[in-house]
Structures are given as structure tokens and as C-alpha cells.
Write an enzyme that holds these catalytic residues in place. Sequence first.
Site, PDB file in Angstrom:
ATOM      1  CG  ASP A   1      -0.480  -5.333  -4.508  1.00 23.80           C
ATOM      2  OD1 ASP A   1      -0.766  -4.233  -4.989  1.00 23.80           O
ATOM      3  OD2 ASP A   1      -1.224  -6.325  -4.550  1.00 23.80           O
TER       4      ASP A   1
ATOM      5  CD  GLU B   1      21.806  -8.894   4.519  1.00 22.89           C
ATOM      6  OE1 GLU B   1      22.345  -9.339   3.485  1.00 22.89           O
ATOM      7  OE2 GLU B   1      21.109  -9.599   5.274  1.00 22.89           O
TER       8      GLU B   1
HETATM    9  C1  GLC Z   1      -3.307  -3.306  -5.370  1.00 20.92           C
HETATM   10  C2  GLC Z   1      -2.974  -2.930  -6.801  1.00 20.92           C
HETATM   11  C3  GLC Z   1      -4.175  -3.179  -7.649  1.00 20.92           C
HETATM   12  C4  GLC Z   1      -4.507  -4.652  -7.583  1.00 20.92           C
HETATM   13  C5  GLC Z   1      -4.680  -5.100  -6.154  1.00 20.92           C
HETATM   14  C6  GLC Z   1      -4.688  -6.582  -6.034  1.00 20.92           C
HETATM   15  O1  GLC Z   1      -4.297  -2.523  -4.831  1.00 20.92           O
HETATM   16  O2  GLC Z   1      -2.535  -1.588  -6.839  1.00 20.92           O
HETATM   17  O3  GLC Z   1      -3.974  -2.772  -8.980  1.00 20.92           O
HETATM   18  O4  GLC Z   1      -5.674  -4.907  -8.305  1.00 20.92           O
HETATM   19  O5  GLC Z   1      -3.641  -4.659  -5.319  1.00 20.92           O
HETATM   20  O6  GLC Z   1      -3.393  -7.093  -6.224  1.00 20.92           O
END
Ligand code: GLC
Length: 537
Positions: free
Chosen positions: A216, A273
Site C-alpha cells: 500500500d 528467499e
Molecule cells: C491505498 C488503499 C486505499 C486506502 C489508502 C490508505 O490507496 O488502496 O483503499 O484508503 O491506501 O491506506
Amino acid sequence: MTQQSVDSGTAVGSGVDAGPWWQDSVGYEIYVRSFADSDGDGIGDLAGIADKLGYLSDLGIDFIWVTPFYPSPMADWGYDVADFCGVDPAFGSLADLDRLLDQAHERSMRVVIDVVPNHTSHQHAWFRSAQADPNGPYRDYYIWRDPAPDGGPPNNWVGYFGGSAWTLDEASGQYYLHLFLPEQPDLNWRNPAVHEEFDGIIRFWLDRGVDGFRIDVAGGLVKDVDLRSNPEIGVWDPAGTRWEQWESFDHLYDVFQPESLDIFRRWRSIVDEYGAWLMGETYTLEPEGLARLVPGDGLHSGFWFEPMHIDWDVDQIRKALVPPADLLGDRLLWAASSHDMPRSPTHFGGGDQGRSRTLALNVLFSCLPGVPVFYQGEELGLVDGIVPPSAKLDPVGSEGDVAAGRDGCRTPMPWRPGGQNGFTEGTPWLSSSQRDEDETAEAQAVEAGSWYHQYRSLLAARRGIGPLTGEDVHWEDDGVGPVVRYRRGPVSVAANVSDEPVTVPVSGSVGLVFSMAGVVHVDGCVELPAHGAAIWT
Ligand code: GLC
């Protein structure tokens, strides 16, 4: 535990020389809250996913990406993680996760999980300690600064969801940084202890048998060392939409700092790994920017978001396909939809027109270098669900800018006609209008020519073509005309972007390996209906 099935990074059933397992694969994003509820509490869960593995296998999916299932206060529906090594009871237990991994691996399906390293929940033990004890070891896990001389935020950074990226902690008199909600404080990746923590977290999941991570906010982890203000390139209006606010600044200092790449180089040495995969949420609309984030020795692959932003216009489609394919090749992840954006059929005009356009786009993705990733329900041609304004739950857009919210693309998966569309025996966490019978998986499974069957045929055709890794793409349309067309290895792929039928001349006799409804092959040409697409050899 499923360690036995993560024996190497090679393709399932292939020899060691076949390359990493994700090459020539097809993925499927599961927004866990809305996929399938096994226990009637109205919330999709890990056991619900396990119940649907047969469905996904029949569709032709090689790997699933499961969105966060960790303990969370759910301020951002799970992207606010309170414990990186647990399972929220709403989604099940660690034992459910182990079962999901086992059952997926028995079907030769891989499981990629979301890891959220940019921030934690404000309820995470680290942040609670950081807040409670400004002199303690956890304070520096986050980014704190004294107020500016006027008492306001330390710099001009805005969050992705709009508004200042800083919130004042009354107790200590300092501000903390959050690129998203105030409930999602950003971690300080300039602190070596944070690196150590995440080494342990990714090993924890790899040892359980996960096959990779979707990272993310992969471009945003490290911030400018001096936290300099970004140049303001428009006039920042805190009342504007979140996109307008974000675009009022040149983001020189908050995101895309080169030091973030070192994190992924370090993770790469760990995941290699295990033969596991690092795929980034690499949010940039510049192919060169994406290439910088995915240089080859860190993240293996990065999502390319431009297709979610374009109009149904041939020049825009070419621009969204040709430069990234030529520049990044097999480091790309292609997606038309996700849990963050309107579903592609909605984005491209709604109804069957939007559905055909989305399928045509997916046909174009299917033989390009890189990996296509479908979003749950895309195979049914789903448009956004209808959520009454009073039932909206996404924190984005909740304050007036309802159109900005992401609820419409997150409504429950319609498995069966009637009731709660077979998603749950209880009351769904997000209420939405019931889907029509012909939108459901059950109805489409028994209807020849349904969207489900067209997607299933596309994936079967792609599998039948065999590996294309290493084959160059030859764009055969010279960048002009309404048909986007390329050749790669033995296959030709073409999509008609216009609203009129088009006849595509072909040399010699061709064999259609996939064709959307209405495509006709006659001697010397393939006729593509409006927004129709085909693959032939
Ligand atoms: C990313 C995720 C989204 C979330 C954001 C904050 O963009 O896909 O859904 O709100 O990160 O974590």
C-alpha cells in the site's frame, strides 16, 4: 501452514527455468469485506473466500490479492492497521488464514496479501505508546513536529483525502503527520527500528505461506528529511475536492523520495528467499515515474493507474498502453478497476456499453507484458452498486463531496438472485440496492455468452496461448485509426475503440482464439463490432 507449496519462485508445475510464478499469470483482487460472508455477520471473511476458490479456479485465476484483514478500528475499512500480525475477528482467525492458504495452494492458486507500511492505525500499540510517552522509544516511530510560528501545521502538506496532512496532539503540543486520515498516522521510515519491525512482519507472513505482498502507498513511505513545504502550483482551496487539493501542489517532498526504493531492496532480499512477489501500489500517472519506482531490484511489479483515469478515446487508450508497455514491460500490473475507483463499466459509460468497453480493454491487457489483475465482480460486468446517500460509509467524501466516495465500487459481490444476493445470511455491512438477476454469478454461469463466460473464455484463451514472457510487442496500428492493435509472439490482439463496426484486414487465414460477442472472421479480415475485441493467431 503451507510452507510446502512455496518451494520456489517458479511457475506452478513448471521447471526451475520457467521464471517467476507470476509471469503470464492472471490475478483477482478480493475486497474481503464485500466478497463472501461465511458466518452471517454481514461482513465478508477469510472462510468466505475459501468457499469461493472453486469459482475462482473455474474462472481461470492464478492468484488472489486479499485486501487487509488485520485487526483494525476500521476508520478506513482495514487500511488502518492496529496489529500487523493478526486477523480481525470480523474476518476470522489466523487458523482461517492458514486454511485459505492451504486450500488455495492445493488448487495451485497463489495468495498475495496487502501490507500497509506507510501508516498504522492511531489505535496501534506503537502509536498509543508514542502519544502517551513523548520521550519513549515509540515516539520516533512516527513523524512529529512543533507547530509553525503561527501555531499552525509545520508545513503545507495536504493529505490524499484532502485537508492538512497534520493533526495537533493536544497533550504534547506537537503535530503528527498523516497522508491519509488523522486515524492513520504515518510511520517514520527514517527510523531504523521501523525497518526492523517490518522485516519481522513480512517474515511472519512468509513463514505462514503467503506468496507475495501488495504494498500500500508504495511510493510514499520515506518523507523529505527536512519536511520542506511543497511548491504550491495552484491555489489550495481546502473546500475543493481531494483531487483538486492534491493537485494544487508539486509533490517534491512528501512522496516519491528515492530512499523508499531502499526499503524494497531490503524486502527483496527477504522475499527472494521464499520465491515471493512484491507488487506495489505505485500511484503515479507518468510511465517514467513508475519506472523509477520499479527499477528492477526492489519491487518486482507496480500497478499502472492511468487506465482508470482515461476516457474511452483511442488516443487516450494508446497513451495508457503503449508508453508503459514499452518502458516497463513485464514489471507492469494492469488493472481497469479496484476498490478505490469507480468500476470500469461505470467509468466507461455504464450499461452494456461500459461493460463491452471494459472487456475490450481487458482483452488488450491480456497479451501485453505484465500481469492483469481483475477486481472482484469485473468478470460479471458489474457497474457500481447503488448506495443510498444516508448509507455511505467511506470516510472519503463523507463530508459533502459524496461523489468522491468509494462505496459504489465496494458493494457486496452478487452471488445469487434475491435476498442479499447470496453474499450473507445477515445484514450486509454496506447497504446497497439488490442486483438484478442477470448481474449475479449464478445466473451468468448458466447463460452462454454472459460476461462471466466471455471473461472465462478470455482467460482460457490466454492460458492456451502459453507463455509470452520475453516476446516483444509490435504495435501494428501505427498510432492511427480507431483500432488499437498489436502483435506479440504468435498472437494478434485488436480492439475497436469506436462506436461503429470496423473491418480489420489480416493477411492469410487466421484462427480466432478469443472473440467478444459480435466479432466475425471472414476471408482476409476480422470484423469488430463497436467496442469489440479479438485475439487471433
Ligand atoms: C491505498 C488503499 C486505499 C486506502 C489508502 C490508505 O490507496 O488502496 O483503499 O484508503 O491506501 O491506506
